[in-house]
Design a protein around this motif. Sequence first.
Motif, PDB file in Angstrom:
ATOM      1  N   ILE A  31     -25.985 -18.019   6.325  1.00 46.37           N
ATOM      2  CA  ILE A  31     -27.005 -18.686   5.508  1.00 46.37           C
ATOM      3  C   ILE A  31     -28.098 -17.658   5.241  1.00 46.37           C
ATOM      4  O   ILE A  31     -28.659 -17.085   6.179  1.00 46.37           O
ATOM      5  CB  ILE A  31     -27.644 -19.877   6.269  1.00 46.37           C
ATOM      6  CG1 ILE A  31     -26.582 -20.811   6.851  1.00 46.37           C
ATOM      7  CG2 ILE A  31     -28.638 -20.615   5.393  1.00 46.37           C
ATOM      8  CD1 ILE A  31     -25.760 -21.554   5.862  1.00 46.37           C
ATOM      9  N   ILE A  33     -31.710 -16.965   3.770  1.00 50.91           N
ATOM     10  CA  ILE A  33     -32.940 -17.691   3.444  1.00 50.91           C
ATOM     11  C   ILE A  33     -34.022 -16.681   3.079  1.00 50.91           C
ATOM     12  O   ILE A  33     -34.071 -15.593   3.654  1.00 50.91           O
ATOM     13  CB  ILE A  33     -33.399 -18.513   4.675  1.00 50.91           C
ATOM     14  CG1 ILE A  33     -32.349 -19.570   5.025  1.00 50.91           C
ATOM     15  CG2 ILE A  33     -34.764 -19.151   4.450  1.00 50.91           C
ATOM     16  CD1 ILE A  33     -32.604 -20.283   6.347  1.00 50.91           C
ATOM     17  N   ASN A  54     -40.360 -23.289  11.367  1.00 51.63           N
ATOM     18  CA  ASN A  54     -38.936 -23.261  11.027  1.00 51.63           C
ATOM     19  C   ASN A  54     -38.184 -22.247  11.871  1.00 51.63           C
ATOM     20  O   ASN A  54     -37.040 -22.492  12.284  1.00 51.63           O
ATOM     21  CB  ASN A  54     -38.729 -22.945   9.543  1.00 51.63           C
ATOM     22  CG  ASN A  54     -39.082 -24.133   8.679  1.00 51.63           C
ATOM     23  OD1 ASN A  54     -39.209 -25.253   9.185  1.00 51.63           O
ATOM     24  ND2 ASN A  54     -39.275 -23.920   7.410  1.00 51.63           N
ATOM     25  N   ARG A  58     -35.021 -22.914  14.930  1.00 53.68           N
ATOM     26  CA  ARG A  58     -33.653 -22.382  14.951  1.00 53.68           C
ATOM     27  C   ARG A  58     -33.218 -22.111  16.390  1.00 53.68           C
ATOM     28  O   ARG A  58     -32.046 -22.103  16.703  1.00 53.68           O
ATOM     29  CB  ARG A  58     -33.565 -21.078  14.143  1.00 53.68           C
ATOM     30  CG  ARG A  58     -34.096 -21.223  12.726  1.00 53.68           C
ATOM     31  CD  ARG A  58     -33.815 -20.006  11.883  1.00 53.68           C
ATOM     32  NE  ARG A  58     -34.830 -19.801  10.851  1.00 53.68           N
ATOM     33  CZ  ARG A  58     -34.970 -20.514   9.753  1.00 53.68           C
ATOM     34  NH1 ARG A  58     -34.165 -21.511   9.525  1.00 53.68           N
ATOM     35  NH2 ARG A  58     -35.925 -20.257   8.876  1.00 53.68           N
ATOM     36  N   VAL A 275     -27.687 -16.903  10.545  1.00 54.56           N
ATOM     37  CA  VAL A 275     -28.778 -17.236   9.621  1.00 54.56           C
ATOM     38  C   VAL A 275     -29.591 -15.962   9.439  1.00 54.56           C
ATOM     39  O   VAL A 275     -30.034 -15.366  10.422  1.00 54.56           O
ATOM     40  CB  VAL A 275     -29.687 -18.345  10.188  1.00 54.56           C
ATOM     41  CG1 VAL A 275     -30.878 -18.599   9.260  1.00 54.56           C
ATOM     42  CG2 VAL A 275     -28.915 -19.625  10.416  1.00 54.56           C
ATOM     43  N   TYR A 560     -27.204 -28.650   1.795  1.00 55.80           N
ATOM     44  CA  TYR A 560     -28.641 -28.335   1.715  1.00 55.80           C
ATOM     45  C   TYR A 560     -29.356 -29.362   0.855  1.00 55.80           C
ATOM     46  O   TYR A 560     -28.918 -29.693  -0.243  1.00 55.80           O
ATOM     47  CB  TYR A 560     -28.875 -26.932   1.124  1.00 55.80           C
ATOM     48  CG  TYR A 560     -30.355 -26.687   0.922  1.00 55.80           C
ATOM     49  CD1 TYR A 560     -31.169 -26.330   1.994  1.00 55.80           C
ATOM     50  CD2 TYR A 560     -30.963 -26.903  -0.318  1.00 55.80           C
ATOM     51  CE1 TYR A 560     -32.531 -26.172   1.836  1.00 55.80           C
ATOM     52  CE2 TYR A 560     -32.328 -26.750  -0.483  1.00 55.80           C
ATOM     53  CZ  TYR A 560     -33.106 -26.379   0.607  1.00 55.80           C
ATOM     54  OH  TYR A 560     -34.466 -26.247   0.452  1.00 55.80           O
ATOM     55  N   GLU A 566     -38.187 -29.600   7.588  1.00 53.38           N
ATOM     56  CA  GLU A 566     -36.965 -28.802   7.539  1.00 53.38           C
ATOM     57  C   GLU A 566     -36.647 -28.098   8.855  1.00 53.38           C
ATOM     58  O   GLU A 566     -35.647 -27.392   8.947  1.00 53.38           O
ATOM     59  CB  GLU A 566     -37.062 -27.793   6.395  1.00 53.38           C
ATOM     60  CG  GLU A 566     -38.286 -26.917   6.480  1.00 53.38           C
ATOM     61  CD  GLU A 566     -38.644 -26.236   5.166  1.00 53.38           C
ATOM     62  OE1 GLU A 566     -37.864 -26.263   4.218  1.00 53.38           O
ATOM     63  OE2 GLU A 566     -39.742 -25.665   5.110  1.00 53.38           O
ATOM     64  N   GLN A 569     -33.003 -27.514  10.193  1.00 56.12           N
ATOM     65  CA  GLN A 569     -32.091 -27.897   9.111  1.00 56.12           C
ATOM     66  C   GLN A 569     -30.833 -27.024   9.025  1.00 56.12           C
ATOM     67  O   GLN A 569     -29.741 -27.530   8.741  1.00 56.12           O
ATOM     68  CB  GLN A 569     -32.832 -27.830   7.766  1.00 56.12           C
ATOM     69  CG  GLN A 569     -31.961 -28.182   6.572  1.00 56.12           C
ATOM     70  CD  GLN A 569     -32.728 -28.095   5.267  1.00 56.12           C
ATOM     71  OE1 GLN A 569     -33.529 -27.212   5.060  1.00 56.12           O
ATOM     72  NE2 GLN A 569     -32.482 -29.035   4.384  1.00 56.12           N
ATOM     73  N   GLU A 570     -30.984 -25.721   9.290  1.00 57.51           N
ATOM     74  CA  GLU A 570     -29.868 -24.792   9.010  1.00 57.51           C
ATOM     75  C   GLU A 570     -28.645 -25.039   9.883  1.00 57.51           C
ATOM     76  O   GLU A 570     -27.554 -24.587   9.555  1.00 57.51           O
ATOM     77  CB  GLU A 570     -30.329 -23.324   9.049  1.00 57.51           C
ATOM     78  CG  GLU A 570     -30.966 -22.885  10.300  1.00 57.51           C
ATOM     79  CD  GLU A 570     -32.251 -23.624  10.595  1.00 57.51           C
ATOM     80  OE1 GLU A 570     -32.451 -23.933  11.768  1.00 57.51           O
ATOM     81  OE2 GLU A 570     -33.047 -23.932   9.688  1.00 57.51           O
ATOM     82  N   LEU A 573     -26.161 -26.727   7.681  1.00 62.64           N
ATOM     83  CA  LEU A 573     -25.745 -26.092   6.436  1.00 62.64           C
ATOM     84  C   LEU A 573     -24.404 -25.394   6.600  1.00 62.64           C
ATOM     85  O   LEU A 573     -24.089 -24.880   7.672  1.00 62.64           O
ATOM     86  CB  LEU A 573     -26.799 -25.075   5.975  1.00 62.64           C
ATOM     87  CG  LEU A 573     -28.217 -25.621   5.792  1.00 62.64           C
ATOM     88  CD1 LEU A 573     -29.130 -24.550   5.225  1.00 62.64           C
ATOM     89  CD2 LEU A 573     -28.228 -26.856   4.887  1.00 62.64           C
TER      90      LEU A 573
END
Lengths: 587, 313
Positions: A31, A33, A54, A58, A275, A560, A566, A569-570, A573
Amino acid sequence: MMKITSLLAALILTTGFVSCTKKNKDTGKTINIAVSAQIKGLDPIYANDRYSSNEVGRVYEGLLEYHYLKRPYTLVPNLAESMPVVSEDGLTYTFKIKQGVMFHHDAAFPDGKGRELVAEDFVYSIKRLADPKLQGLGWWLLDGKIKGLNEWRTKYADLPSVDYTEVVEGLKALDKYTLEFKLTKPFPQFLYSLAMPFTFAVAKEVVAKYGEEFLNHPVGTGPFILPQFTQTKKITYTKNPNFRKKLYPSEASEEFKAAGFLADAGKELPLADKVVVNVIIESQPRWLNFLKGKVDYIAIPKDNFDSAVTPDRNLSDDYKNKGIELLINPSLDVTYTAFNHDLKLFKNTDLRRAISIAYDVVKSNELFYNNTALPAQSVVPPGIAGNIKGYVSPYRGPNIEEAKKLLAKAGYPEGKGLPEITYDCPSNTVSRQIGEYFKKQMAQIGVNIKVVTNPWPELQKKITKRQVMLYGIAWGADYPDAENFLQLLYGPNKAPGANGSGYDNPEFNKLYKTASIMQDSPERTALYEKMNRIAAEESPWIYGVHRQNFTLRHSYLKNYMSTDFETGQEQYLNVDVAAKAKALEKL
Amino acid sequence: MNLWQYILRRLFYIIPTILGVAFIIFVIFNLVAPDPALIMLGKHASVQQIQELREELGLNKPMWAQYLDIVKSAFTFDFGRSWTTKQEIISMIKQGAIPSMTLSVPAFVLSTIISISISLVVSFYRGKWIDKSVVFGCVLLMSVTSLAYILFGQWLFAYKLGWFEISGYESGFPDFLPYIVLPVIIWIILSIGPDVRFYRTVMLDEIYQDYVRTAKAKGLSERVVLFKHVLKNAMIPIITFVVIQIPFLILGALLLESFFSIPGLGGITLNGVYNSDFPVIKAMTILTAMAYIIFSVITDVLYTLVDPRVRLK
């Protein structure tokens, strides 16, 4: 001269080849970002901006989280085994935490193997947030809410060191897996605190080992690992191989079901292997990286909005053909211009209403938000209980004739007798332009405005010290509850509290006091709506807009959606690797 | 006075300079800059928390004590930790220095060599169409804002043609090349206009000196006069111009680092300013001042090497 030119040409060609060879390397489930601000570090207690929180999300986890596929936003257990048992008086919350959850491997633990998370870790982590020596930036969340915690904090403020072993009445691990909170008064929003990074679990061995460098050695229980954080422009997380068995949800709100968000239902999280977070402060390189497929999703930069989105709010064909998708969702925020209610001038309700109704929010939306925002009718944004669907405030303009009548009724016909009113705003370009536009609009009814721009902290200071007449500002939700917005108008919260305007209405205060300690219910929503109407009709602020997020994503990025919360969130994904390879050929 | 005595004496000037710099940044920070406690605490700041944080940051200490702290950190190189990132500033500087130098050193060396070379050529052809064209080109290059070069360069060479990475950085050779070449080229383009104009003026000043006329009268060729005599005599202003720029290379190029996401010292400094992160601002200002003094001494020493008439006093 020729030699230099040849040298440069050779250098360009060489690096061109180097860059070409690099392009083909990334084929895995990564992912990508892009974020637009520097990351301060990964210590949960300092994660007070969305970028840092954020990153914290993670690696670290909390007791609760927002259900990924449900709207309105719904809290669900994360490290908690289930939602807490709440005592009848609403003061005691008892959590059972999940067994077998392991911290990431790290040298701080014996043999470098991560140990099991226990209830005591939350006691420690929350005390860390309250530690007066550490000045955790989320202390406001718990300030005055947990029995004995304020006293514990105050006691150690002047002592040389803080004793974490001292028992706090309202914060106890009853056994290895049971955690108990006792509140000083009923506060249903407390649960939202437990889904915010400030209260995420850290291990005391790790804090002890790394000391002041703890923020650079994130060790949590979360889906991704980052053994060491350095202040760089690229942060690469890898999948936590020992992550507990957490599954992609099998339930979803209708909108997500229809959009195919359940395709990965039941699969083990995280779905991606890596990520990569690129810190790209300027909007052009962020945008170009997105168009090249090196970034998977992006909030459309203002300057690129017209090229990407058509006037009827669709994605332009050029982008559609490249496999790019447009996502629009309202943001839980409100922009506003607040009156300083300490001033006698603004105790005059008709004057406030006159100014409010003279303000052209529709034009302002066109000029400053590409007509993407929703004109605010009152304080509570759409998407949470308390917002009244379809409600139109009687004092929203533009209605210059009505404004003039109200101004005369207020005792200032055509503005005669009114002093020059200062409008303070942040010093960035858009805020200054909004200020100048406001000045122009007010001139139509004879109200003379002087725009004063301030660096952000200076504006905060002036508001706190009551040195403003009018000021333009915005508020974003900390959690999805109308209380977080209505508190901005609650009298006892006057500056230096969150109520910067100093609005103080006994009826509003009474309703707030009742509603803010009620559990979510239709009765509470009715009280919220009543307060929202008062806030509209009394015009304590001139309401601006509720902004909307316009986000683009590449279609190979699965699951997504753009969201206000958020953090974490990942892990949901996914990347369709084959589709990505095809898409990259077109980009 | 021998060379080493001169160098030592000049380096002693660092002490009053640092005291002065410390005083200036102290005054600016305490009187002009916004309260860092407010920035750090954000929208939920209460008066009590602000007070507590100010205490923690040492902002409630007496003025003289705060000033002494700055002076002490300047002489011990112990700049403490960043208020924002909580990292040791020295380690932040170490981390940022290499990416900054990777960009600024090749860009500076190349732009200097290219500019001096072009200047020599146009001095050789002074008054001819090539000279006029180069001067016109320089004015043209200088008339366009640096932002335009960056935006256009990034769009054309990185995005459209795909010759380079759009932004980012990888450490180690040759991994950094795809990220560095485009900003280096843009740096050179940005520098060539003003640099060529400066060097050309310096060289033309020399060309009209008596010794040049004498050399020509002796029958020396234009080329020998230009490279052997003119360039050597023009070295003092050239060295001054070049060496004095070096301390500022430490900071890299703020705009280029920002647009190309190069994790250098420019970004660290800029973030320090945005966040009122006083220890970072203090460290960068003091280090730049020190570098400025050191390179001034180097300039003076170099004068004696290129011009035997210069004596160190």
